[in-house]
Design a protein around this motif. Structure first.
Motif, PDB file in Angstrom:
ATOM      1  N   UNK A  30      25.475  48.091  77.748  1.00  0.00           N
ATOM      2  CA  UNK A  30      25.842  46.676  77.646  1.00  0.00           C
ATOM      3  C   UNK A  30      24.626  45.840  77.292  1.00  0.00           C
ATOM      4  N   UNK A  31      24.904  44.647  76.796  1.00  0.00           N
ATOM      5  CA  UNK A  31      23.868  43.634  76.609  1.00  0.00           C
ATOM      6  C   UNK A  31      24.176  42.467  77.513  1.00  0.00           C
TER       7      UNK A  31
ATOM      8  N   UNK B 141      28.884  47.569  75.345  1.00  0.00           N
ATOM      9  CA  UNK B 141      28.788  48.024  73.960  1.00  0.00           C
ATOM     10  C   UNK B 141      28.517  49.523  73.945  1.00  0.00           C
ATOM     11  N   UNK B 142      28.627  50.121  72.791  1.00  0.00           N
ATOM     12  CA  UNK B 142      28.194  51.492  72.611  1.00  0.00           C
ATOM     13  C   UNK B 142      27.580  51.574  71.231  1.00  0.00           C
ATOM     14  N   UNK B 143      27.043  52.722  70.886  1.00  0.00           N
ATOM     15  CA  UNK B 143      26.235  52.818  69.671  1.00  0.00           C
ATOM     16  C   UNK B 143      26.817  53.878  68.751  1.00  0.00           C
TER      17      UNK B 143
ATOM     18  N   UNK C  66      22.421  58.344  66.838  1.00  0.00           N
ATOM     19  CA  UNK C  66      22.927  57.203  67.597  1.00  0.00           C
ATOM     20  C   UNK C  66      22.208  55.960  67.081  1.00  0.00           C
ATOM     21  N   UNK C  67      22.865  55.244  66.198  1.00  0.00           N
ATOM     22  CA  UNK C  67      22.253  54.080  65.562  1.00  0.00           C
ATOM     23  C   UNK C  67      22.337  52.856  66.467  1.00  0.00           C
ATOM     24  N   UNK C  68      21.399  51.948  66.277  1.00  0.00           N
ATOM     25  CA  UNK C  68      21.420  50.664  66.985  1.00  0.00           C
ATOM     26  C   UNK C  68      21.625  49.567  65.952  1.00  0.00           C
ATOM     27  N   UNK C  69      22.670  48.772  66.133  1.00  0.00           N
ATOM     28  CA  UNK C  69      23.049  47.718  65.198  1.00  0.00           C
ATOM     29  C   UNK C  69      22.271  46.448  65.523  1.00  0.00           C
ATOM     30  N   UNK C  70      21.159  46.242  64.842  1.00  0.00           N
ATOM     31  CA  UNK C  70      20.303  45.094  65.183  1.00  0.00           C
ATOM     32  C   UNK C  70      21.014  43.765  64.932  1.00  0.00           C
TER      33      UNK C  70
ATOM     34  N   UNK D 181      23.570  39.337  67.750  1.00  0.00           N
ATOM     35  CA  UNK D 181      24.603  38.304  67.880  1.00  0.00           C
ATOM     36  C   UNK D 181      25.220  38.333  69.276  1.00  0.00           C
ATOM     37  N   UNK D 182      25.426  39.538  69.814  1.00  0.00           N
ATOM     38  CA  UNK D 182      25.957  39.670  71.172  1.00  0.00           C
ATOM     39  C   UNK D 182      24.990  39.080  72.200  1.00  0.00           C
TER      40      UNK D 182
END
Length: 511
Positions: free
Chosen positions: A13-14, A33-35, A45-49, A54-55
């Motif tokens: 989570x964020x 969230x998950x990746x 396992x990518x991280x969506x910057x 935005x989150x």
């Protein structure tokens, strides 16, 4: 009244959490969230910057609105995050690649490293306390092979906590408590291991300016202010890795202090002196935020995620609280159910068995949701106990108590189980968001409220409850732990034989 904002990019989570000058939590906002996995690359396992920023920005706006405070009273903001995850930036600072913490795409690269440089991993571990398991070195070599144009464009590497502060302030920095989990910082000097990078033909100048937790690195820009609701010019203060900020928030700031942080992953940490590493390479050692200390650490994988999986898949719409209420009627030992999820820490040969539940009865009263839920709680405590005992044996010191924090510590029932299994007094803090509180401790220190991190951590840490172990249960739980260990060894063998599929494995450990 001054306030301090903590932004946390966790594995699951964020969130944003606001604290006042006394360390009291005022408001919080978060989103699970998950990746994503890139289907072209197994284990990735990518991280969506963009999406995750935005989150986080939305969480900031929501927490300010929920608190009802004047944003101008927020004196400083800091950031904490899952460790091991990192972001690469180009010459303009723009993000060009990012991965989450347990990204395991670089398996072939680990095999090749061990074949070409057979002594290098042990040399790196002796200086950094890290193996290749979650380190940056294999991932950077993966990029060199699979996306060379990306690595060629890269000019800076930041951890996610540093990346959040870059988004806020425009300043590219690296903080050691999180940066150390790359396996490329010296545990004593906190300086980059440039010779290791040079040995394998990687750039040696990717690390930006190194700062310390509590340092003011810049101020919130006008662009970040419009996104987050923070005033332009708010102090941006270096934070760090989530486990270390959690320890700071709990007041775990002296040699020998220990804690269990129960989130998506469970971390068991013990403060140790500089220079101590594990000859077996089973445990990891990380830089502490407090000068003169490191932390020996073991990790239980996906403990919180397993509870979420069970709630969502088998709870029939019941909440955690409802499931736990049912499980309290189940006797200790949970009718002999043996959960097989996370193993104890084996940092040099790190893989987990296939997720399993053994010894289930077909009698619903003995093998239904209530019994399984209790078995999962007990198993989390058993794995933590065995991990902690390994650290105590390494350090030569066994404390009288441990601090239990994180979302799991909201459960008094679980805290009592942890006390019963470990035989230690267990204390839980008034603020369960210890990671966020430690992050706010850093912000307050940077804003000048405290002279040192150790002073700040001690000032804000408050005990809510204490749990005394029931010594009559120790034999039962020791036997349950022995049964689990024997069963888990067999389950690991099944993975090695290709019969079952590992829940997770570090790059290079299987195949």
């Amino acid at each position: 009244m001054p306030y301090f904002l903590a932004i946390d990019a966790g594995t699951g989570s964020g969130r944003a959490v606001l604290f006042d000058e006394t360390g009291a939590e005022i408001a919080a906002s978060g989103q699970e969230w998950w990746h994503a996995t890139d289907p072209r690359y197994p284990g990735s396992m990518d991280f969506d910057t963009a999406g995750n920023w935005a989150t986080l920005a939305r969480c900031c706006r929501e927490v300010i609105a929920a608190a009802g405070v004047d944003p101008a009273e927020i004196r400083a903001v800091s950031a904490t995050a899952m460790r091991e995850a990192f972001v690469l930036h180009d010459e303009t600072g723009a993000e060009i690649w990012a991965c989450a913490n347990v990204d395991a795409r670089a398996s072939a690269e680990v095999h090749d490293l061990r074949a070409r440089h057979p002594e290098l991993e042990a040399e790196i571990y002796a200086r950094s306390g890290q193996t290749y398991a979650l380190g940056a070195l294999p991932r950077l070599i993966w990029l060199q092979r699979h996306a060379p144009e990306t690595l060629e464009r890269a000019r800076s590497l930041t951890m996610l906590s540093d990346w959040i502060l870059y988004r806020l302030s425009g300043e590219l920095t690296l903080e050691p408590s999180n940066g150390g989990t790359t396996g490329l910082l010296d545990l004593t000097t906190r300086e980059p291991l440039t010779e290791a990078l040079k040995t394998v033909g990687l750039p040696t100048d990717l690390f930006p300016r190194i700062v310390q937790t509590g340092d003011v690195i810049g101020k919130v820009t006008s662009g970040a202010a419009s996104e987050t609701g923070l005033p332009e010019g708010t102090l941006a203060v270096a934070g760090g890795g989530d486990c270390q900020t959690g320890a700071l928030g709990l007041g775990v700031v002296k040699e020998g202090d220990c804690a269990v942080m129960g989130g998506t992953f469970w971390q068991q940490v013990v403060n140790v002196p500089l220079g101590l590493t594990d000859p077996t390479m089973n445990l990891r050692v990380n830089p502490h935020m407090v000068a003169g200390l490191n932390q020996a650490e073991a990790i239980s994988f996906f403990t919180g995620a397993v509870m979420r999986w069970f709630r969502d898949g088998f709870g029939n719409g019941r909440s955690y609280t409802e499931l736990e209420a049912l499980s309290q009627a189940v006797p200790p030992g949970a009718h002999g159910i043996i959960p097989v999820f996370s193993d104890v820490m084996r940092y040099g040969d790190w893989f987990h068995a296939a997720p399993s539940l053994l010894n289930l009865s077909i009698d619903p009263a003995l093998g239904g949701p209530a019994a399984i839920f209790r078995a999962l709680q007990e198993n989390a405590a058993i794995v933590s106990h065995r991990n902690l005992e390994a650290v105590f044996a390494l350090s030569g010191h066994r404390p009288e108590r441990l601090v239990f924090a994180g979302g799991a510590a909201r459960s008094a029932h679980w805290a009592q189980i942890l006390a019963d299994v470990t035989g230690l007094r267990v204390t839980t803090p008034k603020v369960s968001e210890a990671t966020a509180q430690g992050c706010a401790v850093a912000a307050a220190t940077g804003a000048g409220q405290f002279a040192s991190l150790a002073e700040a951590g001690g000032a804000w840490a408050r005990i809510d409850r204490e749990f005394t172990p029931d010594t009559s249960l120790r034999g039962l739980y020791d036997e349950a732990g022995d049964a689990w260990a024997r069963a888990y060894a067999v389950q690991r063998d099944l993975v090695r034989a290709g019969v079952t599929t590992s829940m997770w494995h570090a790059p290079g450990t299987l195949g």
